[in-house]
Design a protein around this motif. Structure first.
Motif, PDB file in Angstrom:
ATOM      1  N   ASP A 121     -27.642  -7.314   3.102  1.00  0.00           N
ATOM      2  CA  ASP A 121     -28.838  -6.940   2.352  1.00  0.00           C
ATOM      3  C   ASP A 121     -30.081  -7.025   3.228  1.00  0.00           C
ATOM      4  O   ASP A 121     -30.943  -6.137   3.178  1.00  0.00           O
ATOM      5  N   ALA A 122     -30.185  -8.098   4.006  1.00  0.00           N
ATOM      6  CA  ALA A 122     -31.354  -8.270   4.870  1.00  0.00           C
ATOM      7  C   ALA A 122     -31.436  -7.173   5.924  1.00  0.00           C
ATOM      8  O   ALA A 122     -32.510  -6.626   6.194  1.00  0.00           O
ATOM      9  N   LEU A 123     -30.302  -6.847   6.510  1.00  0.00           N
ATOM     10  CA  LEU A 123     -30.286  -5.797   7.537  1.00  0.00           C
ATOM     11  C   LEU A 123     -30.624  -4.438   6.939  1.00  0.00           C
ATOM     12  O   LEU A 123     -31.450  -3.683   7.487  1.00  0.00           O
ATOM     13  N   MET A 124     -29.994  -4.114   5.823  1.00  0.00           N
ATOM     14  CA  MET A 124     -30.215  -2.812   5.190  1.00  0.00           C
ATOM     15  C   MET A 124     -31.614  -2.671   4.606  1.00  0.00           C
ATOM     16  O   MET A 124     -32.107  -1.559   4.425  1.00  0.00           O
ATOM     17  N   SER A 125     -32.246  -3.810   4.309  1.00  0.00           N
ATOM     18  CA  SER A 125     -33.571  -3.785   3.689  1.00  0.00           C
ATOM     19  C   SER A 125     -34.696  -3.955   4.694  1.00  0.00           C
ATOM     20  O   SER A 125     -35.854  -4.123   4.306  1.00  0.00           O
ATOM     21  N   HIS A 126     -34.378  -3.931   5.976  1.00  0.00           N
ATOM     22  CA  HIS A 126     -35.429  -4.071   6.985  1.00  0.00           C
ATOM     23  C   HIS A 126     -36.460  -2.961   6.792  1.00  0.00           C
ATOM     24  O   HIS A 126     -36.100  -1.779   6.680  1.00  0.00           O
ATOM     25  N   PRO A 127     -37.749  -3.297   6.730  1.00  0.00           N
ATOM     26  CA  PRO A 127     -38.769  -2.299   6.374  1.00  0.00           C
ATOM     27  C   PRO A 127     -38.977  -1.201   7.411  1.00  0.00           C
ATOM     28  O   PRO A 127     -39.427  -0.105   7.056  1.00  0.00           O
ATOM     29  N   ASP A 128     -38.659  -1.460   8.665  1.00  0.00           N
ATOM     30  CA  ASP A 128     -38.964  -0.488   9.717  1.00  0.00           C
ATOM     31  C   ASP A 128     -37.736   0.176  10.325  1.00  0.00           C
ATOM     32  O   ASP A 128     -37.763   1.371  10.638  1.00  0.00           O
ATOM     33  N   ASP A 129     -36.653  -0.573  10.509  1.00  0.00           N
ATOM     34  CA  ASP A 129     -35.528  -0.033  11.280  1.00  0.00           C
ATOM     35  C   ASP A 129     -34.205  -0.625  10.805  1.00  0.00           C
ATOM     36  O   ASP A 129     -33.556  -1.383  11.534  1.00  0.00           O
ATOM     37  N   PRO A 130     -33.748  -0.271   9.598  1.00  0.00           N
ATOM     38  CA  PRO A 130     -32.488  -0.848   9.100  1.00  0.00           C
ATOM     39  C   PRO A 130     -31.277  -0.473   9.945  1.00  0.00           C
ATOM     40  O   PRO A 130     -30.394  -1.294  10.171  1.00  0.00           O
ATOM     41  N   VAL A 131     -31.225   0.762  10.439  1.00  0.00           N
ATOM     42  CA  VAL A 131     -30.092   1.173  11.269  1.00  0.00           C
ATOM     43  C   VAL A 131     -30.130   0.457  12.617  1.00  0.00           C
ATOM     44  O   VAL A 131     -29.110  -0.024  13.124  1.00  0.00           O
TER      45      VAL A 131
ATOM     46  N   VAL B 202     -31.554  -2.519  13.471  1.00  0.00           N
ATOM     47  CA  VAL B 202     -31.221  -3.945  13.432  1.00  0.00           C
ATOM     48  C   VAL B 202     -29.747  -4.158  13.104  1.00  0.00           C
ATOM     49  O   VAL B 202     -29.144  -5.137  13.536  1.00  0.00           O
ATOM     50  N   SER B 203     -29.145  -3.209  12.358  1.00  0.00           N
ATOM     51  CA  SER B 203     -27.710  -3.317  12.082  1.00  0.00           C
ATOM     52  C   SER B 203     -26.905  -3.127  13.362  1.00  0.00           C
ATOM     53  O   SER B 203     -25.909  -3.823  13.592  1.00  0.00           O
ATOM     54  N   GLU B 204     -27.334  -2.196  14.206  1.00  0.00           N
ATOM     55  CA  GLU B 204     -26.676  -2.002  15.499  1.00  0.00           C
ATOM     56  C   GLU B 204     -26.863  -3.229  16.389  1.00  0.00           C
ATOM     57  O   GLU B 204     -25.938  -3.638  17.098  1.00  0.00           O
ATOM     58  N   LEU B 205     -28.055  -3.803  16.360  1.00  0.00           N
ATOM     59  CA  LEU B 205     -28.294  -5.024  17.142  1.00  0.00           C
ATOM     60  C   LEU B 205     -27.395  -6.153  16.661  1.00  0.00           C
ATOM     61  O   LEU B 205     -26.852  -6.915  17.469  1.00  0.00           O
ATOM     62  N   TYR B 206     -27.229  -6.266  15.349  1.00  0.00           N
ATOM     63  CA  TYR B 206     -26.369  -7.326  14.808  1.00  0.00           C
ATOM     64  C   TYR B 206     -24.926  -7.120  15.225  1.00  0.00           C
ATOM     65  O   TYR B 206     -24.222  -8.085  15.547  1.00  0.00           O
ATOM     66  N   LYS B 207     -24.464  -5.877  15.227  1.00  0.00           N
ATOM     67  CA  LYS B 207     -23.080  -5.585  15.606  1.00  0.00           C
ATOM     68  C   LYS B 207     -22.764  -6.135  16.996  1.00  0.00           C
ATOM     69  O   LYS B 207     -21.706  -6.722  17.216  1.00  0.00           O
ATOM     70  N   ASP B 208     -23.685  -5.939  17.932  1.00  0.00           N
ATOM     71  CA  ASP B 208     -23.434  -6.354  19.314  1.00  0.00           C
ATOM     72  C   ASP B 208     -23.838  -7.796  19.589  1.00  0.00           C
ATOM     73  O   ASP B 208     -23.302  -8.413  20.508  1.00  0.00           O
ATOM     74  N   GLY B 209     -24.783  -8.327  18.822  1.00  0.00           N
ATOM     75  CA  GLY B 209     -25.292  -9.663  19.125  1.00  0.00           C
ATOM     76  C   GLY B 209     -24.971 -10.726  18.103  1.00  0.00           C
ATOM     77  O   GLY B 209     -25.487 -11.852  18.195  1.00  0.00           O
TER      78      GLY B 209
END
Length: 251
Positions: A132-142, A144-151
């Motif tokens: 929810d937090a990643l998808m709800s990011h106000p500026d760049d949901p896609v 930050v989701s990619e960043l989370y995948k790798d990090g």
């Protein structure tokens, strides 16, 4: 109650062991240990090849391929296999389809559906509140989701956003860079020594076997270097994810 508690504790130990085995530290131990066992043969082979062009540089020993070298190759191979198995590959087309479905129908999904769709796209399965937090990011949901995948292995959720898992994050990142340089250099030297040994000692069966072992070690080490390069990117992406904390924290 004691047997049940003992069983629970045993499952906990096994779970932590499996997690540790698929983490970077265990893989690094295997790669470094394997290269260490192959290192003596590498130095000897380089000295032997050099002695052909510089007769005064006589090698102190003859390169051989035996049990130690077999174990070295096995350790490097297991380290690489552990990483490959622990990181599920998802085809680009499947990832694209899952991403479209995830982002377009996010608001209507149940927590379980979010986890399933997120896993199909990013090959990691965080809790629903993290999604929810990643998808709800106000500026760049896609993004930050990619960043989370790798990090994701280097961050923890602090109930509002992410923070670095280790206070030694920068030093671990630098150490990984050093390991990458060391592994890449080992790979280049192994390949060069193997080719040189085969080309110059092609009439000696024992030296051919040693040369082939060096080539195999060089190729495996090159794959190990690629793994370290991916880890370097993971550390960097984890830091970028932490820095992407929204001005208004998402709970």
């Amino acid at each position: 109650m004691a047997p049940a508690n003992l069983e629970t504790a045993a499952y906990g130990v096994v779970d932590r062991l499996v997690t540790w085995i698929t983490r970077d530290k265990f893989i690094s131990i295997l790669l470094i240990g394997g290269m260490g066992l192959l290192g003596k043969n590498l130095v000897t082979s380089i000295a032997e090849v050099a002695s052909i062009y510089r007769p005064e540089l006589k090698p102190v020993a003859v390169a051989t391929f035996g049990l130690v070298e077999c174990i070295g190759l096995l350790l490097v191979g297991i380290g690489i296999a552990s990483r490959v198995i622990s990181r599920r590959h998802v085809s680009r087309r499947d990832r694209t389809d899952a991403a479209v479905e995830l982002h377009s129908g996010f608001d209507q999904m149940s927590p379980a559906e979010k986890q399933i769709r997120f896993y199909e796209h990013y090959a990691v399965r965080p809790s629903a509140n993290i999604i929810d937090a990643l998808m709800s990011h106000p500026d760049d949901p896609v993004g930050v989701s990619e960043l989370y995948k790798d990090g994701c292995h280097h961050v923890v959720w602090d109930k509002t956003w992410f923070r670095l898992r280790s206070k030694w994050h920068r030093w671990e990142w630098r150490l990984t860079i050093a390991l990458f340089v060391n592994t890449a250099l080992f790979s280049v030297l192994s390949l060069a020594a193997g080719i040189g040994l085969i080309a110059l000692r092609f009439q000696e069966a024992g030296q051919i076997a040693t040369g082939l072992a060096l080539l195999a070690g060089g190729i495996l080490s090159a794959v190990g270097a690629a793994i370290y390069l991916n880890d370097i990117a993971g550390y960097a992406r984890a830091k970028h994810l932490v820095d992407a904390r929204p001005e208004r924290s998402i709970a």
